[in-house]
Design an enzyme around this catalytic site. Sequence first.
Site, PDB file in Angstrom:
ATOM      1  N   CYS A   1       0.737  -1.282   0.015  1.00 45.52           N
ATOM      2  CA  CYS A   1       0.029  -0.089   0.089  1.00 45.52           C
ATOM      3  C   CYS A   1       0.830   1.277  -0.031  1.00 45.52           C
ATOM      4  O   CYS A   1       1.531   1.416  -0.907  1.00 45.52           O
ATOM      5  CB  CYS A   1      -0.961  -0.051   1.295  1.00 45.52           C
ATOM      6  SG  CYS A   1      -2.335   1.121   0.712  1.00 45.52           S
TER       7      CYS A   1
ATOM      8  N   HIS B   1      -3.846  -5.095   1.134  1.00 46.76           N
ATOM      9  CA  HIS B   1      -3.585  -5.503   2.432  1.00 46.76           C
ATOM     10  C   HIS B   1      -4.005  -6.989   2.489  1.00 46.76           C
ATOM     11  O   HIS B   1      -5.169  -7.525   1.819  1.00 46.76           O
ATOM     12  CB  HIS B   1      -4.266  -4.681   3.316  1.00 46.76           C
ATOM     13  CG  HIS B   1      -3.794  -3.543   3.384  1.00 46.76           C
ATOM     14  ND1 HIS B   1      -2.445  -3.109   4.160  1.00 46.76           N
ATOM     15  CD2 HIS B   1      -4.408  -2.123   3.199  1.00 46.76           C
ATOM     16  CE1 HIS B   1      -2.495  -1.706   4.129  1.00 46.76           C
ATOM     17  NE2 HIS B   1      -3.544  -1.218   3.488  1.00 46.76           N
TER      18      HIS B   1
END
Length: 510
Positions: free
Chosen positions: A337, A430
Amino acid sequence: MGALLVAGTTSDAGKSVLAAGICRWLARRGVRVAPFKAQNMSNNSAVTVEGGEIGRAQALQAAACGLAPSVRFNPVLLKPGGDRSSQVVVLGKAVGEVSAMSYRDRKRELSVIAQTALAELRSEFDVVICEGAGSPTEVNLRATDIANMGLARAANLPVIVVGDIDRGGVFAHLYGTLALLSPEDQALMAGFVVNKFRGDPALLEPGLRQLRAVTGRPVYGVLPWREDLWLDAEDSLSYVADGVIGRPAAPVGGQWLRVAVVRLPRISNATDVEALAGEPGVAVRFVTEPSRLTDADLVVLPGSKATVSDLDWLRRTGLADAVRLHAARGLPVLGICGGFQMLARTIDDVVESGVGEVPGLGLLDTAIGFAPDKTLTRPAGKALGQAVTGYEIHHGQVLRRPAELDGLIELSDGAVEGAVAGPVMGTHWHGLLENDGFRREFLRWAAGTAGRDGFTAAEGTSFAAARTAQLDLLGDLVEEHLDTEALLALIERGAPEGLRVLPPGAPPLD
């Protein structure tokens, strides 16, 4: 049946795990139970079934209840982006940035939203287990409190307070928490739980008796210290800088794989790396300065709530050069991310930082731009030959990537997500490492890239099973160490009438 609010003497006293344990215990009894936290402050979050965002602790508590995560379980989420500002997420959607002072002006509106969500849950479930935030005795914030005694008073919730004895001073913490409350708030505070006790319970009993005597309230139980409770920590503050994550088993092969996770100042979803730490022979450590990378096999740049600011911190600390040197030596680097975004050649951010275009680390030939609307999805695909799922929570978007740059994840429509360039790998997903098949292939790739030929990825490790076992352990601890009959009576009937009110300035415990 009813509801209960679990408050704590301090942050990280054990509210989240106790609430999860009570949820698990009730769910195993066949009770339809749901979790609730009116307001959470955390950069660890999860994507819900509605496509919204809530605190990760409430997602874990939902799993303890056998439920999918919902925005109603955490209607207000604050995601700190700096020391004095936070992004506000209401019913799963980001609605803007606030300072500590300006946030107070919104408390009345947010209190109504939280109370409405709680009322809806109470109408649908037998029991709702609520978790407080921080401490209920932040007297400077009591007038605008929506998560602790403000919620308890509005919904007439009985309250138990948990204190961490491992920190020391637990009797003063518990007594002081009660004594600092107004008489009206004290009337709802029904008793106490002691958390993280090590040693002979007989040595603790005199203190428990005195606490009962001076407060007129029971201690519902003493939860023992358990070293195996480390998954899904609520807050990155729980991690000590340069600290080891988890307690890995010995390696299957002859070598360990050493993983250095950069502990960014605004780290988010730090729990991504816990799946690595659960593997035999994988030693995972948080690091905050360059020398800690010199003996690492794999470097991980995790998520960040303030990508550009944390990238500047990397440069100021020398970690940026250390990461680049690591990759230049042909050793693996994984960005997740915000960490993936930092690997790009350029980052154009007019949303989080407002600074515009800045250079990235240049380890992936991509350009990142920040969009006003946040991506919140729970996608699926295929990576390293394995079926994978994950979740995305980010403003940053890949604006440019050359066709020759390999993708990491293949999507069903033929598109790709993430990127791989030599020893460098990045993704916005994630939870990717929680996919067991992918994790084993990734570890083989990382070990081979790092020259760790003696490392063998273990077969059969299940992260989902480890998480389930932890939830069951929490339920077991509640069942074995708390007065569950008294707890049920409290949930069903509310706080007892006529609880003793401690006057201001009451004498301290001996």
